[in-house]
Design an enzyme around this catalytic site. Structure first.
Site, short mmCIF file in Angstrom:
data_model
loop_
_atom_site.label_atom_id
_atom_site.label_comp_id
_atom_site.label_asym_id
_atom_site.label_seq_id
_atom_site.Cartn_x
_atom_site.Cartn_y
_atom_site.Cartn_z
N GLY B 28 6.03 93.93 -28.31
CA GLY B 28 6.83 92.38 -28.60
C GLY B 28 5.13 91.37 -29.82
O GLY B 28 3.62 92.06 -29.46
N TYR B 29 5.12 90.19 -30.42
CA TYR B 29 4.22 89.52 -30.94
C TYR B 29 4.44 88.33 -30.53
O TYR B 29 4.98 87.84 -30.00
CB TYR B 29 4.49 89.64 -32.05
N LEU B 30 3.21 87.01 -29.86
CA LEU B 30 2.51 86.48 -29.84
C LEU B 30 2.12 85.25 -30.38
O LEU B 30 2.01 84.60 -30.99
CB LEU B 30 1.05 85.97 -28.74
N ASN B 143 5.53 96.41 -37.98
CA ASN B 143 6.15 95.68 -36.69
C ASN B 143 6.26 94.58 -36.36
O ASN B 143 7.89 94.25 -35.59
CB ASN B 143 5.89 96.12 -35.13
#
Lengths: 157, 157
Positions: B28-30, B143
């Site tokens: 996932g991405y912060l 992504n």
């Protein structure tokens, strides 16, 4: 992961800094997402990458990792807002606690803030007659906010 | 810091996956900031925190750090968009290179992408008759983009 419980105050008397030696800190933010901030810090030749979760009252989750200083320098260049420049002074307090007093420079010049990390949210504050108003709950004083809207640009203080 | 030079393709023949064993990846991405993405990844029980700079052509700066798996799990919960679920298969290629073939699940089900990291932007691509169209420059296939606008929700492909 650590849970950080922190209170933050202005100072009404800067004399407390006399005789202390500080460390210069450069820090910036790779994320100001609503759920997490990602901080890059360079302090005394050491790099750190830190993720902080949402603040719930005085408490927030903190994930901190050491990184090479050269990486920290390169990552500071990727930060999407201003890089904060400050000098941190440490002042031991009763009960094994420690005040961290940050004297800001650059666009945040004039701002001085004392923070203390507490073992629990209801832990009594060590006595300190030099403390001014508490600003723990004022989001303008978050360092992530200061990187975007520095103290010099505040319309009201 | 490493510099990542990567090309990305669709597959026109999935038979190439036969006999390969894959590793499940959650990521996932912060941060989706314009200048950097911050990725959390959990792969085979190992956690990683990765900052990638701006893409310039095929090239981008990459800073990758191992973190405890428990941290990665907690950080995935802080990610501000969907968490990507995929299985990665590795397929060695000529010249010491390696294809990474990602088979996506969940909201990206149906998407299969092959990536290869090259030593230089003009390095010849190893022969692979199973490759489909190149999508290196299509930002929908990043992504970080797939976590926000998964393949299932694309209106045109």
């Amino acid at each position: 992961m650590a849970i950080e419980i922190e209170r933050k105050f202005l100072l009404r008397d800067l004399q407390v800094l006399q005789g202390l030696s500080g460390q210069r800190i450069a820090q910036g933010y790779l994320s100001h997402s609503p759920t997490a901030t990602v901080r890059v810090r360079l302090r005394d030749g050491h790099g750190w990458l830190t993720v902080k979760g949402l603040t719930a009252g005085l408490q927030r989750d903190e994930f901190e990792y050491p990184i090479p200083a050269a990486d920290a320098e390169a990552l500071l260049a990727l930060c999407d807002a201003g890089v904060i420049d400050k000098t941190r002074y440490l002042l031991p307090a009763d009960g094994g606690l420690c005040w961290e007093i940050d004297v800001f420079h650059g666009d945040n010049d004039g701002l001085v803030v004392a923070e203390i990390e507490l073992p629990s949210a209801d832990h009594p504050l060590p006595a300190a007659d030099w403390l001014g108003a508490e600003v723990s709950h004022d989001p303008r004083y978050f360092n992530s906010a200061l990187s975007r809207t520095p103290y010099r640009h505040w319309t009201a203080r």
